[in-house]
Write a protein that holds these residues in place. Structure first.
Motif: not given
Lengths: 377, 377
Positions: A277-278, A281-282, A309-314
C-alpha cells in the motif's frame, strides 16, 4: 408481456425498494431503445414481478403485493426508483391507467409518473432446458469476487471481457485472465452433467458477474444456473437473472500454469498488504506503477521509486528455494491481496521473468498468477 | 523562514497526520508557484510548525515533537500527507538533509521524499494589530454553516463570493447573499471595538470560511480573529489561519429586509423537508427546478411537475394572515431547511412576488430570505 387494462396493487415501500434496487442493476446507462429505460411491472395473483433489461442482461424479481387489478405497466426505471427511495414508508398503492400513467400514493404523498406501453417491452429469452448447475449463493458470490477483477477490460479481446465457467462432474471453475494475470477459483462438489458430457464450458460477460455478485444473497441457499451455448439463466430466491453468453474459444489457461516452482515464500498477508500500500503510493508517482520485491534469507524487501522519492519496506519471510528479485505492476498485486483472507501470503516463483503464482498455503481452491515486469538483467 | 541546516525530529504519526490534515486545507489544486505545492516544516524547541498556503490563505499548526536538530524544510504536501496516512503508526522520525531530501522512518518502513528549498517559501503576512473579535469555536463554526451556502459562486460579482462579517459592540453578524437569497446569522455578545468605532465590516472569502469551518474545533474555547482592512488572522488552539480579505463595498443588505409581513405559516420542519425532497425529484426533471407551495386554511400543498409526471404533497400548517401561493427554486429552499434544526419551520410572506423570510419561530438570531419565482398571475 402484453395487457392494456388498468393495473392496481398495494405493497410495502421497503419490499418495492428492495425489488427495484435488485432489478435496476440490469438497466444500461445508454439504453439502445427508450423502452429499456423502464422497469416492467406485472401484477398477478399475490405478486408483482419487476423486470429490467439492457437487451442482453435482464433481472426479474417478484415481490408480495395485494393486487386489486391484474395487469402490466412500464415506468421510468431510475425516476421510479428514486421516488420510491424517498417515500415516507409503510404502504404504497400504485395504479396504472389505460394511458400508461401511474399514480403512486403513500400517506399524504401523491405522485404521477408517465409510463410507456408495456406491449412494446421486449420478451426476455430464458433457458428452459440445458445444463443445470447448483451452487450455494454465498459460495458463488465469493467465487466471483475472487476472479472478477482479473477480467480484461479492453474491447479488442472480447472473449476475455468474460469469465470462463467450466463444470466437471466433481468441480466447477471460474477463470478470468487479461494477458497479464490469471485467476482461478474452484468449487469442489458433485455436478450432474447432461448424459455423456465430461465438461461444460461457457463464458459469462464480466458485467453480468459483477451485477450478479451484488444481488446474490449471503445465504447458503442454492443458486440454480441453467445454460445452453448462447444463454444462461440464474435463479435464486425470488430473483431470476438471464443473460446472453459470450461466444468464441476461451484461451486454454492450463497451458499457462507452471507445473513446478523453484522458490516458495511465505509472509504475513496484512504486513505485505500494508507495505505494498505504501510502496504503491510512490509507484503511482513513477512511470510504470512498478513494485520491486526482493526475497533473500528471512527478509522480504518491497520497494518503489519515482523522481519525488522512494519507499523501502522490510518484512520477515520464510523462504524455500533460491532467493529472487522480481518486479510487478503494483495494481496486479494489490488487486489479489485485497481478495485473500488467509493469514499468510504464499508466493511461488521460477525466475524473475516467469509467472509468479499466489495461492493459499494449503489446498488448491484458488490460484492467481501474475506475469512479472522485466527490470532485472 | 530561512535555514539550511539539517533538521531532525521524532513525533507521533497521529499528531503529524492531524497537523497535515489541517494545514493542507490551504493547499490549492492549481498552485501559482511550485513551492506552494509544499508543506513548510519548522522544527524548534519542542514543536514542529507545519504551514501550507495558496498565496492568499495560509494555515499553520504546531505539533509536539522531540526535536533533535532545529531547522526548516518544504516537502511535497499531498504526497507527504498520503504517505503519513499509510504509515504503520506509533513514532515517526523525519530527517531532512542539506540537499532538501527527507528520510521518513517508521518501524520497518523507510521512505525518502525530494524536498524543496525552504528559503524559497514565501513569508506569510499576519495581522499583528487590528480589531480583535473573540468567538467560541463551536459558535463560529455553526454561524458559518448557517450562511455559507448562500454565498454567490459567480466570479463576476466577486464581492458576493465572500461573507460580510459585521461587528458592533453588542453583536456580530455573518451575511451571505447571491442575488436570489440572503442569509444572516447573529452572535449576540459584547465585542470590544477600537476606540470611537461603532462597527467594523470585513468581507471574508467563501473558500476561507469553508476551510475554517472544517478546522475549527467542536469546543467552546475561543477563536480570536484579528483584522485590518486587507487581512484577517484567526487563532484557535495551536492553529493559525491567515487570509487576505475581499475589498469593495458589500451590498447594503438592510435595504432588502422586509419590515413587516402579511402572512406567517408554521409547519413541521421534518415533514416539509421530506415533502420538498420528493418534490425536488420531479422539479429536477422539469425545466427550472421549480417547487410550488400553496398555504390555505390548515393545509400546505407542495407540488412540482415535469413532462414525466408530477408530485403533490400535503401537510398541516398553522396560517396567520392571507392564504398564499408561491413558487421557489427547489435548491434555495432545500439548502436552508438542511441547516435549520428547529422543530417548526416558520415562513413569512407579503406576496408571491416579494421575498419570503424563513426564521426561527422565536428569536432573531437567524434569518434567511428567498426571492420567489414568478409563476402565478
Amino acid at each position: 408481456m402484453g395487457g392494456l387494462r388498468a393495473m392496481q396493487f398495494t405493497t410495502n415501500v421497503q419490499l418495492l425498494l428492495d425489488g427495484l434496487n435488485t432489478v435496476t442493476r440490469a438497466l444500461s446507462a445508454r439504453p439502445t431503445k427508450q423502452i429499456l429505460e423502464g422497469v416492467h411491472l406485472s401484477a398477478a395473483g399475490e405478486h408483482v414481478k419487476l423486470t429490467c433489461s439492457d437487451g442482453n442482461l435482464s433481472i426479474e424479481m417478484s415481490i408480495l403485493a395485494d393486487v386489486k387489478e391484474e395487469g402490466t405497466a412500464v415506468l421510468p426505471g431510475r425516476l421510479f426508483t428514486e421516488l420510491s427511495r424517498k417515500l415516507p414508508g409503510g404502504e404504497v398503492t400504485i395504479r396504472v391507467g389505460e394511458n400508461h400513467a401511474a399514480s403512486i400514493r403513500c400517506l399524504s404523498s401523491k405522485s404521477n409518473l408517465a409510463g410507456m406501453n408495456p406491449t412494446d417491452y421486449p420478451e426476455m429469452a430464458r433457458v428452459a432446458e440445458g445444463t443445470t448447475v447448483r451452487i450455494p449463493q454465498n459460495k458463488l458470490k465469493e467465487m466471483i469476487s475472487r476472479v472478477v477483477f482479473a477480467i480484461a477490460t479492453e474491447d479488442n479481446r472480447q472473449i476475455l471481457t468474460g469469465c470462463l465457467l467450466e463444470v466437471e462432474p466433481t468441480e466447477a471453475r471460474l477463470v478470468a485472465l487479461d494477458g497479464f494475470r490469471l485467476a482461478i477459483q474452484k468449487a469442489v462438489m458433485p455436478f450432474e452433467l447432461p448424459g455423456g458430457k465430461e465438461n461444460v464450458r461457457v463464458v459469462i460477460p464480466g458485467r453480468v458477474l459483477n451485477e450478479m455478485s451484488k444481488v446474490l444473497g449471503d445465504t447458503d441457499e442454492y443458486c440454480t444456473l441453467v445454460f445452453d451455448q448462447s444463454r444462461m439463466t440464474a435463479s435464486f430466491g425470488t430473483t431470476t437473472l438471464s443473460t446472453v453468453l459470450l461466444t468464441g474459444e476461451y484461451i486454454d489457461y492450463r497451458k499457462i500454469l507452471p507445473a513446478s516452482f523453484r522458490t516458495t515464500a511465505l509472509a504475513d498477508r496484512v504486513g505485505v498488504q500494508n507495505a505494498i500500500d505504501r510502496a504503491s503510493l510512490m509507484a503511482r508517482e513513477g512511470k510504470n506503477n512498478l513494485i520491486r520485491m526482493s526475497f533473500s534469507g528471512d527478509t522480504l524487501a518491497i520497494s518503489s521509486n519515482a523522481e519525488l522519492g522512494d519507499v523501502l519496506e522490510e518484512l520477515e519471510t520464510e523462504l524455500t528455494g533460491d532467493p529472487i528479485e522480481i518486479a510487478f505492476n503494483a495494481k496486479y498485486i494489490t488487486d489479489v491481496i485485497r481478495n485473500i483472507t488467509d493469514e499468510k501470503l504464499c508466493m511461488r516463483f521460477n525466475s524473475n521473468v516467469s509467472p509468479c503464482v499466489i495461492a493459499p498455503q494449503e489446498g488448491e481452491d484458488y490460484l492467481y498468477l501474475i506475469l512479472p515486469v522485466r527490470v532485472f538483467t
